[in-house]
Design a protein around this motif. Structure first.
Motif, PDB file in Angstrom:
ATOM      1  N   GLN A 197      -1.741  -0.943 -14.389  1.00  0.00           N
ATOM      2  CA  GLN A 197      -1.314  -1.357 -13.057  1.00  0.00           C
ATOM      3  C   GLN A 197      -0.562  -0.294 -12.261  1.00  0.00           C
ATOM      4  O   GLN A 197      -0.549  -0.363 -11.030  1.00  0.00           O
ATOM      5  CB  GLN A 197      -0.421  -2.615 -13.169  1.00  0.00           C
ATOM      6  N   VAL A 198       0.052   0.662 -12.913  1.00  0.00           N
ATOM      7  CA  VAL A 198       0.895   1.628 -12.205  1.00  0.00           C
ATOM      8  C   VAL A 198       0.287   3.027 -12.199  1.00  0.00           C
ATOM      9  O   VAL A 198       0.261   3.702 -11.164  1.00  0.00           O
ATOM     10  CB  VAL A 198       2.312   1.663 -12.816  1.00  0.00           C
ATOM     11  N   VAL A 199      -0.199   3.480 -13.344  1.00  0.00           N
ATOM     12  CA  VAL A 199      -0.716   4.846 -13.435  1.00  0.00           C
ATOM     13  C   VAL A 199      -1.914   5.089 -12.525  1.00  0.00           C
ATOM     14  O   VAL A 199      -1.935   6.095 -11.796  1.00  0.00           O
ATOM     15  CB  VAL A 199      -1.032   5.211 -14.899  1.00  0.00           C
ATOM     16  N   PRO A 200      -2.943   4.227 -12.497  1.00  0.00           N
ATOM     17  CA  PRO A 200      -4.112   4.519 -11.644  1.00  0.00           C
ATOM     18  C   PRO A 200      -3.777   4.725 -10.167  1.00  0.00           C
ATOM     19  O   PRO A 200      -4.202   5.736  -9.579  1.00  0.00           O
ATOM     20  CB  PRO A 200      -5.031   3.317 -11.875  1.00  0.00           C
ATOM     21  N   PRO A 201      -3.013   3.822  -9.514  1.00  0.00           N
ATOM     22  CA  PRO A 201      -2.695   4.089  -8.105  1.00  0.00           C
ATOM     23  C   PRO A 201      -1.827   5.326  -7.912  1.00  0.00           C
ATOM     24  O   PRO A 201      -1.918   6.000  -6.878  1.00  0.00           O
ATOM     25  CB  PRO A 201      -1.962   2.824  -7.645  1.00  0.00           C
ATOM     26  N   LEU A 202      -0.999   5.654  -8.897  1.00  0.00           N
ATOM     27  CA  LEU A 202      -0.173   6.851  -8.800  1.00  0.00           C
ATOM     28  C   LEU A 202      -1.055   8.105  -8.834  1.00  0.00           C
ATOM     29  O   LEU A 202      -0.852   9.051  -8.061  1.00  0.00           O
ATOM     30  CB  LEU A 202       0.837   6.865  -9.949  1.00  0.00           C
ATOM     31  N   LEU A 203      -2.048   8.111  -9.701  1.00  0.00           N
ATOM     32  CA  LEU A 203      -2.965   9.245  -9.771  1.00  0.00           C
ATOM     33  C   LEU A 203      -3.828   9.331  -8.515  1.00  0.00           C
ATOM     34  O   LEU A 203      -4.085  10.427  -7.997  1.00  0.00           O
ATOM     35  CB  LEU A 203      -3.849   9.139 -11.015  1.00  0.00           C
ATOM     36  N   GLU A 204      -4.264   8.189  -8.030  1.00  0.00           N
ATOM     37  CA  GLU A 204      -5.069   8.171  -6.807  1.00  0.00           C
ATOM     38  C   GLU A 204      -4.282   8.714  -5.612  1.00  0.00           C
ATOM     39  O   GLU A 204      -4.862   9.284  -4.687  1.00  0.00           O
ATOM     40  CB  GLU A 204      -5.544   6.751  -6.519  1.00  0.00           C
ATOM     41  N   ALA A 205      -2.969   8.554  -5.656  1.00  0.00           N
ATOM     42  CA  ALA A 205      -2.121   9.045  -4.559  1.00  0.00           C
ATOM     43  C   ALA A 205      -1.900  10.550  -4.635  1.00  0.00           C
ATOM     44  O   ALA A 205      -1.320  11.130  -3.723  1.00  0.00           O
ATOM     45  CB  ALA A 205      -0.778   8.317  -4.579  1.00  0.00           C
ATOM     46  N   GLY A 206      -2.344  11.189  -5.735  1.00  0.00           N
ATOM     47  CA  GLY A 206      -2.269  12.638  -5.821  1.00  0.00           C
ATOM     48  C   GLY A 206      -1.067  13.182  -6.545  1.00  0.00           C
ATOM     49  O   GLY A 206      -0.395  14.090  -6.051  1.00  0.00           O
ATOM     50  N   LEU A 207      -0.783  12.681  -7.732  1.00  0.00           N
ATOM     51  CA  LEU A 207       0.334  13.184  -8.526  1.00  0.00           C
ATOM     52  C   LEU A 207       0.061  14.636  -8.915  1.00  0.00           C
ATOM     53  O   LEU A 207      -1.013  14.966  -9.420  1.00  0.00           O
ATOM     54  CB  LEU A 207       0.514  12.326  -9.774  1.00  0.00           C
ATOM     55  N   SER A 208       1.037  15.500  -8.689  1.00  0.00           N
ATOM     56  CA  SER A 208       0.828  16.933  -8.925  1.00  0.00           C
ATOM     57  C   SER A 208       1.009  17.280 -10.402  1.00  0.00           C
ATOM     58  O   SER A 208       1.565  16.510 -11.183  1.00  0.00           O
ATOM     59  CB  SER A 208       1.804  17.745  -8.079  1.00  0.00           C
ATOM     60  N   ARG A 209       0.574  18.484 -10.763  1.00  0.00           N
ATOM     61  CA  ARG A 209       0.633  18.945 -12.148  1.00  0.00           C
ATOM     62  C   ARG A 209       2.062  19.137 -12.634  1.00  0.00           C
ATOM     63  O   ARG A 209       2.331  19.033 -13.836  1.00  0.00           O
ATOM     64  CB  ARG A 209      -0.130  20.262 -12.285  1.00  0.00           C
ATOM     65  N   ASP A 210       2.980  19.451 -11.737  1.00  0.00           N
ATOM     66  CA  ASP A 210       4.357  19.712 -12.165  1.00  0.00           C
ATOM     67  C   ASP A 210       5.293  18.533 -11.922  1.00  0.00           C
ATOM     68  O   ASP A 210       6.504  18.665 -12.029  1.00  0.00           O
ATOM     69  CB  ASP A 210       4.903  20.960 -11.470  1.00  0.00           C
ATOM     70  N   PRO A 217       0.783  -1.245   0.000  1.00  0.00           N
ATOM     71  CA  PRO A 217       0.000   0.000   0.000  1.00  0.00           C
ATOM     72  C   PRO A 217       0.809   1.286   0.000  1.00  0.00           C
ATOM     73  O   PRO A 217       0.343   2.307  -0.506  1.00  0.00           O
ATOM     74  CB  PRO A 217      -0.836  -0.119   1.295  1.00  0.00           C
ATOM     75  N   SER A 218       2.015   1.273   0.549  1.00  0.00           N
ATOM     76  CA  SER A 218       2.786   2.512   0.670  1.00  0.00           C
ATOM     77  C   SER A 218       3.492   2.919  -0.614  1.00  0.00           C
ATOM     78  O   SER A 218       3.963   4.060  -0.730  1.00  0.00           O
ATOM     79  CB  SER A 218       3.826   2.366   1.785  1.00  0.00           C
ATOM     80  N   ILE A 219       3.591   2.025  -1.593  1.00  0.00           N
ATOM     81  CA  ILE A 219       4.420   2.303  -2.763  1.00  0.00           C
ATOM     82  C   ILE A 219       3.898   3.477  -3.578  1.00  0.00           C
ATOM     83  O   ILE A 219       4.642   4.419  -3.885  1.00  0.00           O
ATOM     84  CB  ILE A 219       4.574   1.035  -3.625  1.00  0.00           C
ATOM     85  N   ALA A 220       2.636   3.468  -3.972  1.00  0.00           N
ATOM     86  CA  ALA A 220       2.109   4.552  -4.806  1.00  0.00           C
ATOM     87  C   ALA A 220       2.151   5.907  -4.089  1.00  0.00           C
ATOM     88  O   ALA A 220       2.588   6.903  -4.688  1.00  0.00           O
ATOM     89  CB  ALA A 220       0.697   4.225  -5.282  1.00  0.00           C
ATOM     90  N   PRO A 221       1.724   6.001  -2.821  1.00  0.00           N
ATOM     91  CA  PRO A 221       1.841   7.302  -2.132  1.00  0.00           C
ATOM     92  C   PRO A 221       3.275   7.808  -2.028  1.00  0.00           C
ATOM     93  O   PRO A 221       3.520   9.012  -2.172  1.00  0.00           O
ATOM     94  CB  PRO A 221       1.252   7.016  -0.747  1.00  0.00           C
ATOM     95  N   ASP A 222       4.225   6.916  -1.798  1.00  0.00           N
ATOM     96  CA  ASP A 222       5.612   7.359  -1.705  1.00  0.00           C
ATOM     97  C   ASP A 222       6.152   7.797  -3.062  1.00  0.00           C
ATOM     98  O   ASP A 222       6.925   8.762  -3.160  1.00  0.00           O
ATOM     99  CB  ASP A 222       6.481   6.255  -1.104  1.00  0.00           C
ATOM    100  N   LEU A 223       5.761   7.094  -4.133  1.00  0.00           N
ATOM    101  CA  LEU A 223       6.169   7.530  -5.468  1.00  0.00           C
ATOM    102  C   LEU A 223       5.618   8.923  -5.767  1.00  0.00           C
ATOM    103  O   LEU A 223       6.329   9.793  -6.284  1.00  0.00           O
ATOM    104  CB  LEU A 223       5.665   6.534  -6.518  1.00  0.00           C
ATOM    105  N   ALA A 224       4.347   9.139  -5.439  1.00  0.00           N
ATOM    106  CA  ALA A 224       3.742  10.449  -5.666  1.00  0.00           C
ATOM    107  C   ALA A 224       4.421  11.520  -4.825  1.00  0.00           C
ATOM    108  O   ALA A 224       4.676  12.636  -5.295  1.00  0.00           O
ATOM    109  CB  ALA A 224       2.246  10.393  -5.361  1.00  0.00           C
ATOM    110  N   ALA A 225       4.732  11.187  -3.565  1.00  0.00           N
ATOM    111  CA  ALA A 225       5.396  12.153  -2.682  1.00  0.00           C
ATOM    112  C   ALA A 225       6.756  12.559  -3.238  1.00  0.00           C
ATOM    113  O   ALA A 225       7.135  13.739  -3.197  1.00  0.00           O
ATOM    114  CB  ALA A 225       5.537  11.564  -1.281  1.00  0.00           C
ATOM    115  N   LEU A 226       7.497  11.600  -3.761  1.00  0.00           N
ATOM    116  CA  LEU A 226       8.807  11.906  -4.337  1.00  0.00           C
ATOM    117  C   LEU A 226       8.668  12.769  -5.591  1.00  0.00           C
ATOM    118  O   LEU A 226       9.369  13.772  -5.753  1.00  0.00           O
ATOM    119  CB  LEU A 226       9.541  10.607  -4.666  1.00  0.00           C
TER     120      LEU A 226
END
Length: 315
Positions: free
Chosen positions: A75-88, A45-54
């Motif tokens: 498999q990768v893009v949806p959880p990354l977007l759900e974690a809140g990937l920023s515009r920049d 569970p922590s992988i996508a939020p940590d990727l987005a945070a970085l």
């Protein structure tokens, strides 16, 4: 492509850089360190939020993988977007070991580019697909999402032990297909040139698949492409990098960075294959492997970027 170094910036790119150099860059294999080799999805569970945070902290991230763009989209893009990937955020996916690529933004996966010069001949894809249907459908499935490589993958309803027992037999029949079409290839160090003495292709077995590919693709090509993406985006190339993988071929991206003077550390999440002796630091977790180990390092890199940890050596 132009050679990259810690100061790799054209005059135009240098003039367009407005922000400070990113504190870190990441080149990440997907199967194993990010996606579970069992579920073929992001399971920790922590992988996508940590990727987005970085990414949101300004760290350029590139998934440097043999997987197809379709796999990343599903498999990768949806959880990354759900974690809140920023515009920049600066995120790319280099797929099929450098033959296919796309950018990932807050809007999702972007347009796909395919290097047609690296694509396998259609006749090879057709014959391998026929071989799977005729003799190996109980063992593997043909990955019809690949745009340049030809890949077959272990069925999820059989054990990995059962798959590996028959993988060599399957690969031998793939070699017969390439030979029948007069194509030079290499397989696990053994070279079989064509009539002109050339070798253009490779049979590359992994723990859950076999890839048939151009000999020009590889994780080093992925690293080179990422440098071009950053320069084209007007972003100063980070001096410090972390690379993450689960096979010996994944070391090639760290090799490429080290040879060009970058400060790089490689993390091997499957050290049982043997940790390679390199002129740069190579790290692995004492007890965790695959995506569980990958998650631990991602968490520490978040701490590093936010000044909460000085290094990841003690993970």
């Amino acid at each position: 492509m132009t050679d990259a170094s810690p100061d790799f910036e054209t005059d135009a790119a240098r003039d367009s850089v407005t922000d400070a150099r990113p504190p870190l860059g990441l080149l990440l294999d997907v199967d194993g360190p990010i996606a579970s080799p069992e579920t073929r999805s992001i399971a920790v569970p922590s992988i996508a939020p940590d990727l987005a945070a970085l990414a949101n902290a300004g760290v350029p991230i590139a998934f440097n993988t043999g997987r197809s763009d379709a796999f990343l989209r599903e498999q990768v893009v949806p959880p990354l977007l759900e974690a809140g990937l920023s515009r920049d955020a600066l995120v790319w996916s280099v797929c099929e070991k450098g033959a296919v690529w796309m950018q990932i933004t807050a809007d999702g996966a972007g347009d796909v580019t395919v290097d047609e010069e690296l694509a396998m001949p259609d006749v090879v894809a057709r014959d391998v697909d026929d071989l799977v249907k005729r003799e190996y459908s109980d063992l593997v499935f043909f990955d019809d999402t690949k745009r340049a490589m030809v890949s077959v993958e272990q069925n999820t309803n059989i054990s990995n032990e059962s798959y590996l027992e028959r993988q060599g037999e399957f690969d031998e029949k793939v070699a017969e297909i390439l030979t029948r079409h007069g194509l030079g290839f290499e397989r696990e160090g053994e070279k079989t040139p064509d009539t002109s003495g050339s070798i253009r292709y490779r049979i590359d077995p992994t723990i859950i698949s076999t890839d048939i590919e151009s000999i020009r693709v590889g994780k080093d090509l992925g690293a080179e492409l990422v440098m071009k993406f950053l320069t084209d985006a007007g972003v100063a190339v980070p001096r410090r990098w972390r690379t993450l993988g689960d096979s010996r071929t994944d070391y090639a991206m760290a090799d490429w960075l080290h040879e060009r003077g970058f400060d790089v550390v490689h993390v091997d999440v499957r050290p049982n294959d043997g940790v390679l002796d390199k002129p740069y630091p190579v790290r692995h977790h004492d007890s965790l492997i695959h995506d569980e180990a990958g998650a631990e390092y991602l968490a520490r890199w978040v701490q590093m970027v936010h000044g909460e940890a000085s290094d990841d050596a003690d993970v």
